[in-house]
Design a protein around this motif. Structure first.
Motif, PDB file in Angstrom:
ATOM      1  N   ALA A   1      -2.676 -36.320 -61.783  1.00  0.00           N
ATOM      2  CA  ALA A   1      -3.154 -35.670 -63.007  1.00  0.00           C
ATOM      3  C   ALA A   1      -4.219 -36.545 -63.637  1.00  0.00           C
ATOM      4  CB  ALA A   1      -2.005 -35.438 -63.990  1.00  0.00           C
ATOM      5  N   VAL A   2      -5.042 -35.932 -64.465  1.00  0.00           N
ATOM      6  CA  VAL A   2      -6.059 -36.668 -65.198  1.00  0.00           C
ATOM      7  C   VAL A   2      -5.698 -36.655 -66.673  1.00  0.00           C
ATOM      8  CG1 VAL A   2      -7.552 -34.635 -65.469  1.00  0.00           C
ATOM      9  CG2 VAL A   2      -8.546 -36.931 -65.639  1.00  0.00           C
TER      10      VAL A   2
ATOM     11  N   MET B   1       3.945 -28.992 -62.449  1.00  0.00           N
ATOM     12  CA  MET B   1       2.594 -28.494 -62.697  1.00  0.00           C
ATOM     13  C   MET B   1       1.859 -28.156 -61.402  1.00  0.00           C
ATOM     14  SD  MET B   1       1.535 -31.192 -65.715  1.00  0.00           S
ATOM     15  CE  MET B   1      -0.120 -30.545 -66.027  1.00  0.00           C
ATOM     16  N   SER B   2       1.099 -27.070 -61.448  1.00  0.00           N
ATOM     17  CA  SER B   2       0.225 -26.670 -60.358  1.00  0.00           C
ATOM     18  C   SER B   2      -1.208 -27.072 -60.703  1.00  0.00           C
ATOM     19  CB  SER B   2       0.302 -25.156 -60.148  1.00  0.00           C
ATOM     20  OG  SER B   2       1.622 -24.757 -59.824  1.00  0.00           O
ATOM     21  N   PRO B   3      -2.095 -27.149 -59.702  1.00  0.00           N
ATOM     22  CA  PRO B   3      -3.487 -27.511 -59.996  1.00  0.00           C
ATOM     23  C   PRO B   3      -4.080 -26.633 -61.094  1.00  0.00           C
ATOM     24  CG  PRO B   3      -3.127 -27.536 -57.641  1.00  0.00           C
ATOM     25  CD  PRO B   3      -1.856 -26.999 -58.250  1.00  0.00           C
TER      26      PRO B   3
ATOM     27  N   ALA C   1      -2.772 -35.580 -73.652  1.00  0.00           N
ATOM     28  CA  ALA C   1      -3.113 -34.352 -72.928  1.00  0.00           C
ATOM     29  C   ALA C   1      -3.425 -34.696 -71.489  1.00  0.00           C
ATOM     30  CB  ALA C   1      -4.319 -33.670 -73.584  1.00  0.00           C
ATOM     31  N   ILE C   2      -2.786 -34.001 -70.551  1.00  0.00           N
ATOM     32  CA  ILE C   2      -3.062 -34.221 -69.137  1.00  0.00           C
ATOM     33  C   ILE C   2      -3.321 -32.891 -68.455  1.00  0.00           C
ATOM     34  CG2 ILE C   2      -1.612 -36.287 -69.071  1.00  0.00           C
ATOM     35  CD1 ILE C   2       0.509 -34.659 -67.597  1.00  0.00           C
ATOM     36  N   GLU C   3      -4.022 -32.958 -67.321  1.00  0.00           N
ATOM     37  CA  GLU C   3      -4.308 -31.773 -66.525  1.00  0.00           C
ATOM     38  C   GLU C   3      -4.032 -32.102 -65.074  1.00  0.00           C
ATOM     39  OE1 GLU C   3      -7.986 -28.616 -65.658  1.00  0.00           O
ATOM     40  OE2 GLU C   3      -8.074 -30.035 -67.339  1.00  0.00           O
TER      41      GLU C   3
END
Length: 343
Positions: free
Chosen positions: A196-197, A317-319, A339-341
């Motif tokens: 994750a970023v 989490m999925s992409p 916050a992460i993605e």
């Protein structure tokens, strides 16, 4: 401006001993059945893990033990060696000693040396402070990979000889809210192997003019016979303030990120207790976001909690999925967000 492109490579967590349920607590302290029912109704936490054996009083783990295990698991998960880490940051409110720092002890045990090591003394937002510090420092380009740690040994504030019937509510509540544990994450400037970023991290003190909502005392040789209460919670003020402050953090995160509530797929709320989590989620009003919680099972593990939540979130989490972490520290009313993605 917050640095972009800092990645979460791996996580690791550690809990001591078997889970301790409310019945076991009630039996150990000679409490009535009504006391157990009170925990379930007003606290909403089912189990917690403790570093002390309630039957013998023996301490089985130090905070350094748990943080070492969590850190080792994070390194192994990332397939990294100690020399691959060039920054270590730890957040805790309950270090094993004032000196040497628990962060330094853990670094030595992991074989990590010749690098900056920071230990941040803070309550529930300490993990967020550690993550934010690593986020910022990695963003300067001076470091490649950081090991970030958080954890608590809350049991050191338990007096197993206490008469529960004589205890005030603000003391009693600490025996049922908290558990022990530690967590870790590897952050990196390089996206290789990232899960994750980190899109944003923030920490803000907002307690000017407000009385502390939580106090943990420290006693030295000069005042070890003090009659001060070691740990006190203003639970009513916390109950009133945390949901509102959580909403303020959410609004600030969404504004800074230019996200809408519909952009949030997962939410990691403050984890004081099971009952408080429900109140916070109502205040956040994110019906489309899946809750990531652990407090009913682990108790409030303070600065370990966000790592348990991160571990769960990254597995779910999925992409393209986005998650927000929110923390409120009642000791002097600190707000923190992450916050992460998923990449």
């Amino acid at each position: 401006m917050h640095p972009e492109g800092i990645h979460i490579v791996s996580t690791g967590t550690a809990l001591p001993g078997p889970p301790v349920d409310n019945s076991a607590l009630a039996r150990r302290f000679g409490a009535s059945d009504q006391w157990e029912e009170w925990i379930q109704l007003f606290i909403g936490t089912a189990t917690r893990h403790l570093s002390v054996d309630l039957d013998t009083g023996e301490r089985r783990n130090s905070l350094a033990d748990l943080a070492e295990l969590a850190g080792r698991r994070a390194l192994d998960s990332a397939s990294l060696a100690p020399e691959d880490i060039d920054l270590l940051v730890m957040g805790t409110a309950t270090p094993d000693r004032l000196l040497p720092t628990t962060a330094s002890v853990v670094a030595e045990r992991l074989g990590i040396d010749d690098l900056p090591v920071f230990q941040l003394q803070s309550g529930c937002t300490g993990a967020f402070q550690a993550l934010s510090t690593a986020h910022q420092l990695l963003g300067t380009g001076a470091y490649r990979r950081a090991l970030v740690l958080g954890g608590e040994l809350n049991e050191k504030y338990f007096d197993l000889g206490q008469d529960f019937g004589a205890m005030r509510p603000e003391q009693l509540i600490n025996y049922v809210l908290f558990g022990d544990g530690a967590g870790a994450a590897v952050l990196a400037a390089d996206p290789e192997g990232a899960r994750a970023v980190v899109r944003h991290s923030s920490v803000r003190l907002t307690g000017l003019g407000r009385p502390a909502g939580q106090i943990l005392e420290w006693f030295g040789p000069a005042d070890r016979t003090s009659d001060r209460i070691p740990a006190v919670e203003d639970y009513k003020e916390i109950e009133a303030s945390v949901p509102r402050m959580s909403r303020e953090i959410l609004d600030r995160l969404l504004s800074d990120l230019r996200w809408t509530p519909e952009d949030v797929h997962y939410v990691m709320p403050p984890q004081l207790s099971g009952r408080m989590t429900r109140k916070v989620l109502e205040a956040l009003a994110l019906p489309g976001a899946q809750e990531i919680s652990c407090v009913v099972r682990t108790g409030n593990t303070g600065n370990a909690t966000p790592f348990f939540q991160l571990e769960q979130a990254l597995d779910l989490m999925s992409p393209g999925d986005r998650a927000l972490g929110i923390s409120v520290e009642s000791s002097k009313w600190i707000r923190a967000g992450l916050a992460i993605e998923r990449v």
